[in-house]
Design an enzyme around this catalytic site. Structure first.
Site, mmCIF file in Angstrom:
data_model
loop_
_atom_site.group_PDB
_atom_site.id
_atom_site.type_symbol
_atom_site.label_atom_id
_atom_site.label_comp_id
_atom_site.label_asym_id
_atom_site.label_seq_id
_atom_site.Cartn_x
_atom_site.Cartn_y
_atom_site.Cartn_z
ATOM 1 N N HIS A 55 -7.103 0.247 -10.856
ATOM 2 C CA HIS A 55 -6.428 1.507 -10.512
ATOM 3 C C HIS A 55 -5.984 2.164 -11.816
ATOM 4 O O HIS A 55 -5.379 1.512 -12.662
ATOM 5 C CB HIS A 55 -5.215 1.229 -9.612
ATOM 6 C CG HIS A 55 -4.728 2.445 -8.894
ATOM 7 N ND1 HIS A 55 -4.140 3.502 -9.546
ATOM 8 C CD2 HIS A 55 -4.760 2.774 -7.579
ATOM 9 C CE1 HIS A 55 -3.826 4.431 -8.651
ATOM 10 N NE2 HIS A 55 -4.193 4.016 -7.449
ATOM 11 N N ARG A 58 -14.817 1.485 -4.268
ATOM 12 C CA ARG A 58 -14.177 1.879 -3.008
ATOM 13 C C ARG A 58 -13.564 3.275 -3.100
ATOM 14 O O ARG A 58 -12.866 3.604 -4.072
ATOM 15 C CB ARG A 58 -13.060 0.884 -2.680
ATOM 16 C CG ARG A 58 -12.271 1.219 -1.435
ATOM 17 C CD ARG A 58 -11.216 0.164 -1.202
ATOM 18 N NE ARG A 58 -10.260 0.155 -2.280
ATOM 19 C CZ ARG A 58 -9.012 0.601 -2.189
ATOM 20 N NH1 ARG A 58 -8.548 1.060 -1.048
ATOM 21 N NH2 ARG A 58 -8.206 0.554 -3.213
ATOM 22 N N GLY A 96 -0.533 4.961 -0.834
ATOM 23 C CA GLY A 96 -1.150 6.254 -0.555
ATOM 24 C C GLY A 96 -1.302 6.557 0.922
ATOM 25 O O GLY A 96 -0.827 7.575 1.426
ATOM 26 N N GLU A 145 -6.544 12.270 -1.922
ATOM 27 C CA GLU A 145 -6.727 11.307 -3.010
ATOM 28 C C GLU A 145 -8.076 11.572 -3.652
ATOM 29 O O GLU A 145 -8.929 12.276 -3.091
ATOM 30 C CB GLU A 145 -6.606 9.868 -2.492
ATOM 31 C CG GLU A 145 -5.172 9.519 -2.116
ATOM 32 C CD GLU A 145 -4.962 8.090 -1.674
ATOM 33 O OE1 GLU A 145 -3.890 7.564 -1.907
ATOM 34 O OE2 GLU A 145 -5.887 7.504 -1.079
ATOM 35 N N ARG A 183 -12.286 6.671 -8.881
ATOM 36 C CA ARG A 183 -11.407 5.792 -9.637
ATOM 37 C C ARG A 183 -12.075 5.104 -10.819
ATOM 38 O O ARG A 183 -11.451 4.873 -11.848
ATOM 39 C CB ARG A 183 -10.919 4.706 -8.691
ATOM 40 C CG ARG A 183 -9.454 4.610 -8.654
ATOM 41 C CD ARG A 183 -9.059 3.677 -7.568
ATOM 42 N NE ARG A 183 -8.214 4.391 -6.637
ATOM 43 C CZ ARG A 183 -7.627 3.827 -5.611
ATOM 44 N NH1 ARG A 183 -7.838 2.550 -5.360
ATOM 45 N NH2 ARG A 183 -6.870 4.531 -4.826
ATOM 46 N N ALA A 190 0.846 -1.202 0.000
ATOM 47 C CA ALA A 190 0.000 0.000 0.000
ATOM 48 C C ALA A 190 0.881 1.252 0.000
ATOM 49 O O ALA A 190 1.895 1.320 0.697
ATOM 50 C CB ALA A 190 -0.922 -0.005 1.211
ATOM 51 N N HIS A 219 -6.861 -3.908 -9.118
ATOM 52 C CA HIS A 219 -6.217 -3.382 -7.909
ATOM 53 C C HIS A 219 -6.886 -3.867 -6.631
ATOM 54 O O HIS A 219 -6.219 -4.229 -5.670
ATOM 55 C CB HIS A 219 -6.276 -1.859 -8.004
ATOM 56 C CG HIS A 219 -5.678 -1.139 -6.838
ATOM 57 N ND1 HIS A 219 -4.350 -1.240 -6.520
ATOM 58 C CD2 HIS A 219 -6.222 -0.288 -5.934
ATOM 59 C CE1 HIS A 219 -4.094 -0.492 -5.460
ATOM 60 N NE2 HIS A 219 -5.217 0.084 -5.070
HETATM 61 P P1 FAD Z 1 -3.371 -8.754 2.670
HETATM 62 O O1 FAD Z 1 -2.606 -7.628 3.204
HETATM 63 O O2 FAD Z 1 -3.369 -8.943 1.204
HETATM 64 O O3 FAD Z 1 -2.821 -10.081 3.360
HETATM 65 C C1 FAD Z 1 -3.213 -11.356 2.917
HETATM 66 C C2 FAD Z 1 -2.412 -12.405 3.653
HETATM 67 O O4 FAD Z 1 -3.017 -13.674 3.481
HETATM 68 C C3 FAD Z 1 -0.980 -12.573 3.172
HETATM 69 O O5 FAD Z 1 -0.159 -12.688 4.311
HETATM 70 C C4 FAD Z 1 -0.991 -13.903 2.415
HETATM 71 O O6 FAD Z 1 0.234 -14.590 2.431
HETATM 72 C C5 FAD Z 1 -2.026 -14.651 3.216
HETATM 73 N N1 FAD Z 1 -2.669 -15.770 2.518
HETATM 74 C C6 FAD Z 1 -3.489 -15.715 1.447
HETATM 75 N N2 FAD Z 1 -3.922 -16.955 1.131
HETATM 76 C C7 FAD Z 1 -3.357 -17.802 2.028
HETATM 77 C C8 FAD Z 1 -3.410 -19.201 2.225
HETATM 78 N N3 FAD Z 1 -4.102 -20.028 1.425
HETATM 79 N N4 FAD Z 1 -2.697 -19.753 3.240
HETATM 80 C C9 FAD Z 1 -1.941 -18.960 4.048
HETATM 81 N N5 FAD Z 1 -1.859 -17.623 3.905
HETATM 82 C C10 FAD Z 1 -2.568 -17.051 2.913
HETATM 83 N N6 FAD Z 1 -5.492 0.500 0.705
HETATM 84 C C11 FAD Z 1 -5.517 1.632 1.439
HETATM 85 O O7 FAD Z 1 -6.384 1.788 2.306
HETATM 86 N N7 FAD Z 1 -4.581 2.604 1.222
HETATM 87 C C12 FAD Z 1 -3.606 2.486 0.278
HETATM 88 O O8 FAD Z 1 -2.791 3.374 0.121
HETATM 89 C C13 FAD Z 1 -3.572 1.318 -0.512
HETATM 90 N N8 FAD Z 1 -2.637 1.154 -1.465
HETATM 91 C C14 FAD Z 1 -2.557 -0.038 -2.122
HETATM 92 C C15 FAD Z 1 -1.511 -0.254 -3.025
HETATM 93 C C16 FAD Z 1 -1.357 -1.477 -3.647
HETATM 94 C C17 FAD Z 1 -0.225 -1.693 -4.623
HETATM 95 C C18 FAD Z 1 -2.282 -2.520 -3.372
HETATM 96 C C19 FAD Z 1 -2.130 -3.857 -4.030
HETATM 97 C C20 FAD Z 1 -3.339 -2.302 -2.497
HETATM 98 C C21 FAD Z 1 -3.477 -1.080 -1.872
HETATM 99 N N9 FAD Z 1 -4.512 -0.846 -0.958
HETATM 100 C C22 FAD Z 1 -4.542 0.316 -0.247
HETATM 101 C C23 FAD Z 1 -5.438 -1.909 -0.591
HETATM 102 C C24 FAD Z 1 -4.999 -2.527 0.735
HETATM 103 O O9 FAD Z 1 -3.601 -2.615 0.751
HETATM 104 C C25 FAD Z 1 -5.579 -3.905 0.935
HETATM 105 O O10 FAD Z 1 -6.954 -3.895 0.723
HETATM 106 C C26 FAD Z 1 -5.319 -4.397 2.356
HETATM 107 O O11 FAD Z 1 -3.969 -4.236 2.667
HETATM 108 C C27 FAD Z 1 -5.734 -5.837 2.491
HETATM 109 O O12 FAD Z 1 -5.256 -6.310 3.721
HETATM 110 P P2 FAD Z 1 -5.633 -7.768 4.210
HETATM 111 O O13 FAD Z 1 -5.050 -7.908 5.552
HETATM 112 O O14 FAD Z 1 -7.076 -8.010 4.028
HETATM 113 O O15 FAD Z 1 -4.889 -8.726 3.152
HETATM 114 C C1 SIN Z 2 -2.982 4.550 -4.023
HETATM 115 O O1 SIN Z 2 -2.050 4.883 -3.296
HETATM 116 O O2 SIN Z 2 -3.283 5.103 -5.084
HETATM 117 C C2 SIN Z 2 -3.801 3.404 -3.598
HETATM 118 C C3 SIN Z 2 -4.752 3.830 -2.573
HETATM 119 C C4 SIN Z 2 -5.806 2.786 -2.410
HETATM 120 O O3 SIN Z 2 -5.890 1.859 -3.205
HETATM 121 O O4 SIN Z 2 -6.580 2.923 -1.461
#
Ligand code: FAD
Ligand code: SIN
Length: 534
Positions: A244, A386, A55, A120, A290, A53, A351
């Protein structure tokens, strides 16, 4: 202490958390005060959407801003489909969550005593707390430290959950709701062991890998959503994949994000002639939601017959780029692009999954003891689109409320669980089928189920995916399982569920646009798919 433990055939924990992104880590910290926690991830800690992440995290911390305005921005972006009660519950906790992250050691950017807040798209105020342009890593590290230091938490890296075990799956008679009893886990040695737990939390993130071009890391294969579906949980709004608008274009496929905060601070979108096109699409121009910006970029690329458009960050000036966006600047320079001096080629890429397993704000599912939180869940916060930076906030609020709800439940004894049955499995002679099916799914989804859809494209996608699913299912039960095969099986299911959800929506709303139904229906309805009973 965070430790690897030797597992006998059934190891028991009070709380089993699958996934070590923001949702999983926060839940582990909260639950460790009450019992033995295991936190499992299939890769290393730094491979999760959380760590990538950029932003920041949205929340009201400025006295000029208000929770009401953050709520109304969220509702507007969600195109009539947000659940207002959930929006209120999550958004109203934003300021407190940001303060807690700061206390845990997240190095948010500051201006004097105050947080520096960035802007944003579709936010009416500057309200995004950020750690330069690498907020996810900073938040992840702050949440990980207390997990590592906690003697009540056991961490398993590079261990992959294959499926959850429920009473009904085991053929046990269950009156009323089913119950989750634990999981089957693939160890790095390739063995499948059984883990029993009173509560299992799926915090497994999204499924960007279902598309060819995605900002997501390779772990994002929708495993938790697929497992929950196989266990009997309904899924909601899976047609709403957020693309995105600004991912770095590279001919071999794009995975690098260029944060929306760049546009928030003044960067423009242009075509190859340097002409801005966004003002022709929306009065908010580059700061429109977006879905609008991604569709506009897609439309201009098709209209002008180009592979990409451009993001021009030069209006920010060198100093601001260097201080606020040092990581992106560095990575781009490694590819030969200097964003202080030239526009950057960009394309939209998959994204974020606005849909997921249908849950309430505490991650409850219809199966007792099975909870889904974070990006894998669909609470109704995001509706059809979102609002940027609302998802990290959702992960943390859900984790907190999930832990509270679990702690309030009475303990129930666990039955003995059977071992994984690998009888009748033959060693594989070649692996080409796995590679072929991976590529086919991702190409099919990108070509037919992308930013613009139609009935015909969805029908074509469905036919191909049905065939691929059949091949994978038979292959899966005949051969030893490994990570790639488990992911492929899950991804093929997610692809099918996305297409089925898209086929159900006979309108264009938020992130779902169909040339056959370009208008909005008067009543906004969630798309809910329910698995056949076991
Ligand atoms: P994740 O952080 O994706 O974690 C998933 C975990 O599950 C990982 O550890 C993985 O290994 C594990 N896992 C999956 N399947 C299995 C399995 N079968 N067995 C064991 N482990 C498994 N959101 C914002 O609010 N602000 C931002 O600035 C932002 N920027 C982003 C930039 C990018 C490039 C991306 C990709 C996303 C961004 N998002 C942002 C979205 C946000 O990062 C995600 O929605 C959020 O981090 C999801 O968190 P989570 O804990 O649900 O899953
Ligand atoms: C971004 O930094 O543009 C991603 C932010 C988000 O997906 O929430």
């Amino acid at each position: 202490m965070c430790q690897q433990v030797a597992m006998n055939n059934t190891t028991t924990f009070d709380y089993l958390i699958i996934g070590s992104g923001a949702a999983g880590l926060f839940a582990a910290n909260r639950l460790a005060e009450h019992g033995r926690v295991a936190i499992i991830n299939k890769d290393v800690f730094s491979e999760s959407n959380t760590w990538y992440a950029q932003g920041g995290i949205a929340g009201v911390t400025d006295t000029d801003d208000s929770i009401e305005e953050h709520i109304s921005d969220t509702l507007r972006a969600g195109a009539g489909l947000c659940h207002e009660d959930i929006v209120h519950e999550i958004i109203s906790r934003g300021g407190r969550i940001i303060r807690e992250l700061a206390e845990l050691g997240t190095p948010f950017d500051t201006e004097g005593e105050q947080l520096h807040l960035t802007r944003e798209a579709a936010h009416s105020h500057r309200r995004i707390a950020h750690a330069k342009d690498a907020t996810g890593k900073a938040v992840g590290e702050a949440l990980l430290k207390p997990v590592i230091d906690n003697a009540n938490i056991t961490c398993f890296q590079r261990h992959m959950v294959v499926d959850v075990i429920t009473a009904r799956h085991l053929g046990r008679y269950v009156q009323g709701p089913d119950r989750c009893l634990g999981v089957y886990l693939l160890t790095p040695k390739g063995e499948v062991v059984t883990i029993a737990a009173r509560h299992t939390i799926l915090a497994t993130g999204g499924a960007g890998k279902v598309y060819l071009y995605t900002s997501n890391p390779h772990v994002a294969t929708g495993d938790g959503i697929a497992m929950a579906w196989r266990a009997g949980c309904p899924v909601m709004n899976l047609e709403f994949t957020q693309f995105h608008p600004t991912c770095l274009f590279s001919p071999g496929g794009s995975t690098e994000l260029l944060t929306e905060a760049l546009r928030g601070e003044g960067a423009y979108l242009t075509d190859a002639h340097g002409d801005r096109f966004m003002p022709g699409y929306d009065e908010r121009a580059e700061l429109a939601p977006r879905d609008i910006v991604a569709r506009a970029v897609d439309h201009e690329m098709k209209k002008q017959g180009c592979d990409h458009m451009y993001l021009d960050a030069r209006p920010l000036g060198k100093k601001k780029i260097e201080t606020q966006f040092p990581n992106i600047l560095k990575r781009l320079r490694q590819t030969g692009i200097d964003m202080c001096n030239e526009p950057v080629p960009i394309v939209p890429a998959a994204h974020y999954m606005c849909g997921g397993v249908q849950t309430d704000v505490a991650g409850r599912t219809p199966i007792n003891g099975l909870h889904v939180i974070g990006e894998a869940a669909c609470t109704g916060l995001h509706g059809a689109n979102r609002l940027a930076s609302n998802s990290l906030l959702e992960c943390l609020v859900m984790a907190e409320l999930c832990a509270e709800s679990i702690k309030a439940q009475a303990e129930v004894p666990l039955p003995r669980l059977p071992e994984w049955d690998a009888s009748g499995v033959e060693p594989e002679t070649e692996r080409v089928q796995i590679k072929q099916n991976w590529e086919e799914i991702r190409t099919t989804m990108s070509n037919y189920v992308g930013i613009v859809r139609s009935d015909e494209r969805l029908r074509r996608a469905r036919r191909r995916l049905d065939m691929i699913r059949e091949e994978i299912t038979s292959y899966y039960w005949q051969h030893p399982i490994g990570r790639d095969l488990i992911e492929l099986r899950n991804l093929s299911l997610i692809a099918e569920l996305i297409v089925r959800s898209a086929q159900k929506r006979k309108e264009s709303r938020g992130l779902h646009y169909s040339t056959d139904y370009p208008n909005l229906l008067p009543n906004a309805c969630d798309t809910i798919l329910t698995p056949d009973p076991l």
